[in-house]
Write a protein that holds these residues in place. Structure first.
Motif, PDB file in Angstrom:
ATOM      1  N   PHE A  38       1.947   5.225  10.865  1.00  0.00           N
ATOM      2  CA  PHE A  38       0.504   5.485  10.688  1.00  0.00           C
ATOM      3  C   PHE A  38      -0.272   4.868  11.849  1.00  0.00           C
ATOM      4  O   PHE A  38      -1.177   5.491  12.408  1.00  0.00           O
ATOM      5  CB  PHE A  38       0.018   4.931   9.341  1.00  0.00           C
ATOM      6  N   PHE A  47     -10.055  10.410  15.667  1.00  0.00           N
ATOM      7  CA  PHE A  47     -10.748   9.999  14.437  1.00  0.00           C
ATOM      8  C   PHE A  47     -11.507   8.697  14.668  1.00  0.00           C
ATOM      9  O   PHE A  47     -12.697   8.600  14.328  1.00  0.00           O
ATOM     10  CB  PHE A  47      -9.739   9.828  13.287  1.00  0.00           C
ATOM     11  N   GLY A  67      -9.373  -1.243   2.757  1.00  0.00           N
ATOM     12  CA  GLY A  67      -8.303  -0.286   3.035  1.00  0.00           C
ATOM     13  C   GLY A  67      -8.258  -0.039   4.530  1.00  0.00           C
ATOM     14  O   GLY A  67      -8.222   1.093   5.013  1.00  0.00           O
ATOM     15  N   CYS A  68      -8.238  -1.143   5.285  1.00  0.00           N
ATOM     16  CA  CYS A  68      -8.407  -1.087   6.749  1.00  0.00           C
ATOM     17  C   CYS A  68      -7.205  -0.501   7.473  1.00  0.00           C
ATOM     18  O   CYS A  68      -7.301  -0.125   8.638  1.00  0.00           O
ATOM     19  CB  CYS A  68      -8.662  -2.497   7.277  1.00  0.00           C
ATOM     20  N   GLY A  69      -6.030  -0.450   6.772  1.00  0.00           N
ATOM     21  CA  GLY A  69      -4.827   0.031   7.459  1.00  0.00           C
ATOM     22  C   GLY A  69      -4.493  -0.863   8.643  1.00  0.00           C
ATOM     23  O   GLY A  69      -4.714  -2.083   8.616  1.00  0.00           O
ATOM     24  N   THR A  72      -7.486   0.769  12.439  1.00  0.00           N
ATOM     25  CA  THR A  72      -8.005   1.975  13.116  1.00  0.00           C
ATOM     26  C   THR A  72      -9.474   1.783  13.498  1.00  0.00           C
ATOM     27  O   THR A  72      -9.880   2.088  14.612  1.00  0.00           O
ATOM     28  CB  THR A  72      -7.905   3.198  12.167  1.00  0.00           C
ATOM     29  N   ASP A  88      -6.676  -5.037   2.963  1.00  0.00           N
ATOM     30  CA  ASP A  88      -5.714  -3.987   2.596  1.00  0.00           C
ATOM     31  C   ASP A  88      -4.717  -4.578   1.600  1.00  0.00           C
ATOM     32  O   ASP A  88      -4.471  -5.783   1.615  1.00  0.00           O
ATOM     33  CB  ASP A  88      -4.971  -3.464   3.832  1.00  0.00           C
ATOM     34  N   PHE A  89      -4.139  -3.723   0.742  1.00  0.00           N
ATOM     35  CA  PHE A  89      -3.131  -4.243  -0.199  1.00  0.00           C
ATOM     36  C   PHE A  89      -1.713  -4.129   0.359  1.00  0.00           C
ATOM     37  O   PHE A  89      -0.761  -4.565  -0.262  1.00  0.00           O
ATOM     38  CB  PHE A  89      -3.268  -3.608  -1.581  1.00  0.00           C
ATOM     39  N   SER A  90      -1.575  -3.521   1.550  1.00  0.00           N
ATOM     40  CA  SER A  90      -0.250  -3.380   2.151  1.00  0.00           C
ATOM     41  C   SER A  90      -0.015  -4.475   3.198  1.00  0.00           C
ATOM     42  O   SER A  90      -0.745  -4.559   4.200  1.00  0.00           O
ATOM     43  CB  SER A  90      -0.127  -1.992   2.792  1.00  0.00           C
ATOM     44  N   MET A  93       0.681  -3.034   6.672  1.00  0.00           N
ATOM     45  CA  MET A  93      -0.521  -2.574   7.388  1.00  0.00           C
ATOM     46  C   MET A  93      -1.211  -3.787   8.014  1.00  0.00           C
ATOM     47  O   MET A  93      -1.639  -3.747   9.164  1.00  0.00           O
ATOM     48  CB  MET A  93      -1.484  -1.864   6.435  1.00  0.00           C
ATOM     49  N   SER A 115      -6.505  -5.861  -3.041  1.00  0.00           N
ATOM     50  CA  SER A 115      -6.591  -4.458  -3.419  1.00  0.00           C
ATOM     51  C   SER A 115      -7.995  -4.163  -3.968  1.00  0.00           C
ATOM     52  O   SER A 115      -8.789  -5.074  -4.224  1.00  0.00           O
ATOM     53  CB  SER A 115      -5.491  -4.178  -4.449  1.00  0.00           C
ATOM     54  N   TRP A 116      -8.284  -2.888  -4.143  1.00  0.00           N
ATOM     55  CA  TRP A 116      -9.574  -2.488  -4.721  1.00  0.00           C
ATOM     56  C   TRP A 116      -9.810  -3.188  -6.058  1.00  0.00           C
ATOM     57  O   TRP A 116     -10.932  -3.532  -6.401  1.00  0.00           O
ATOM     58  CB  TRP A 116      -9.589  -0.968  -4.970  1.00  0.00           C
ATOM     59  N   ALA A 134     -12.844   3.775   4.865  1.00  0.00           N
ATOM     60  CA  ALA A 134     -12.523   4.997   5.605  1.00  0.00           C
ATOM     61  C   ALA A 134     -11.168   5.517   5.145  1.00  0.00           C
ATOM     62  O   ALA A 134     -10.148   4.830   5.304  1.00  0.00           O
ATOM     63  CB  ALA A 134     -12.508   4.721   7.109  1.00  0.00           C
ATOM     64  N   SER A 136      -9.804   5.631   2.436  1.00  0.00           N
ATOM     65  CA  SER A 136      -9.066   4.662   1.616  1.00  0.00           C
ATOM     66  C   SER A 136      -9.556   4.596   0.172  1.00  0.00           C
ATOM     67  O   SER A 136      -9.217   3.659  -0.534  1.00  0.00           O
ATOM     68  CB  SER A 136      -9.169   3.269   2.264  1.00  0.00           C
ATOM     69  N   ALA A 138      -8.554   5.625  -2.518  1.00  0.00           N
ATOM     70  CA  ALA A 138      -7.466   6.130  -3.368  1.00  0.00           C
ATOM     71  C   ALA A 138      -7.468   5.337  -4.669  1.00  0.00           C
ATOM     72  O   ALA A 138      -6.595   4.512  -4.904  1.00  0.00           O
ATOM     73  CB  ALA A 138      -6.147   5.977  -2.632  1.00  0.00           C
TER      74      ALA A 138
END
Ligand SMILES: C[S@@+](CC[C@H](N)C(=O)[O-])C[C@H]1O[C@@H](n2cnc3c(N)ncnc32)[C@H](O)[C@@H]1O
Length: 273
Positions: A38, A47, A67-69, A72, A88-90, A93, A115-116, A134, A136, A138
């Motif tokens: 990603f 983007f 949810g910044c990943g 980006t 972010d929850f990952s 990432m 997480s959210w 952005a 994110s 979900a």
């Protein structure tokens, strides 16, 4: 029975339509697995350039990127604003983000693993001038997520939300003979906001109609992320689909052209008025 606009429970409709979508990537480990690819596809992409041009942040602001990943937007934003909290929850990432934060010697990005649905206060997050999500949102409770963004924002909220298939290419699914149901999109966000008494401004980002790759294999990899667990027949069909849309460039690279560009909605509203 007569039905009125105000009677529609957009959050409930959102939840129902999410259950029907064919794309079910929502678990942390799925994002962990895809973090590196990603990052490769999205950092420095059209983007992020388009988005930054739209955001035009106030240089004195603090930004919370949910949810910044891999950063980006968080990384280029950090060069333009006072400070960025990248959530972010990952873990993977965030590892991608931290790697790039260090390489760029940026001292004003704070990564938060949350997480959210976590209690952001317990995670040490304060209110920020701009709260951004952005690509994110979900979440099952869309209204709850929007309320949370508003609560944590001092001045403005920005949501970049899917329009129709978003980054997915329905033609690729058709070529593979796989069903494709993208699930609910930005119009639910807009309707929930309107019912909350908020009239956001709305714009659209369009990009990636064509994309350049080093060679055919890279082009296949560049769109293969859309589908999981390809069998041999599907892999052959994916190759055929790519071949039909590929053109060679003078320098030996190739360009893959889709029938329609990727489209996202850019939704923003002030929270200090
Ligand atoms: C499509 S990526 C977008 C990343 C970045 N904002 C961008 O636009 O490139 C979605 C990101 O949201 C994160 N995410 C998904 N569900 C989340 C949740 N419940 N809480 C926090 N982050 C989440 C994923 O880990 C992933 O990094």
């Amino acid at each position: 029975m007569e039905m009125k606009y105000a009677d529609i429970d957009w959050n409930q409709l959102w939840q129902r339509e999410r259950r029907q979508k064919s794309w079910k990537r929502k678990k942390k480990r799925d994002w962990d697995k895809r973090a590196a690819s990603f990052a490769k596809r999205n950092l420095g992409s059209d983007f992020s350039d388009l988005c930054l041009r739209m955001i035009q942040p106030d240089p004195t602001w603090s930004v919370l990127d949910v949810g910044c990943g891999p950063g980006t937007l968080a990384i280029p934003l950090a060069r333009q604003v006072a400070r960025v909290t990248a959530m972010d929850f990952s873990e993977q990432m965030l590892a991608e983000l931290n790697m790039r934060t260090e390489a760029a010697a940026l001292r004003n990005i704070k990564a938060v693993h949350a997480s959210w649905s976590d209690d952001w206060q317990e995670c040490g997050v304060e209110r920020h001038d701009l709260v951004l999500a952005a690509r994110s949102l979900a979440v099952d409770d869309l209204r709850g997520a929007l309320e949370k963004m508003i609560h944590w924002s001092k001045k403005e909220v920005i949501v970049v939300d899917r329009v129709g298939p978003g980054p997915f290419d329905p033609d690729l699914f058709a070529a593979l003979d796989r069903p494709f149901e993208p699930g609910p999109d930005f119009i639910f966000t807009v309707n929930i906001l309107l019912q909350m008494g908020i009239t956001p401004s709305l714009d659209y980002l369009e990009f990636d109609l064509s994309r350049q790759y080093a060679d055919r294999d890279e082009a296949i990899e560049g769109c293969g992320w859309m589908v999981d667990d390809l069998n041999d027949v599907e892999r052959a069909r994916l190759g055929h689909y790519v071949d039909q849309r590929l053109s060679e460039n003078m320098d030996g690279s190739v360009t893959l052209t889709r029938r329609k560009p990727v489209k996202w909605a850019f939704i923003r509203w002030k929270t200090n008025e």
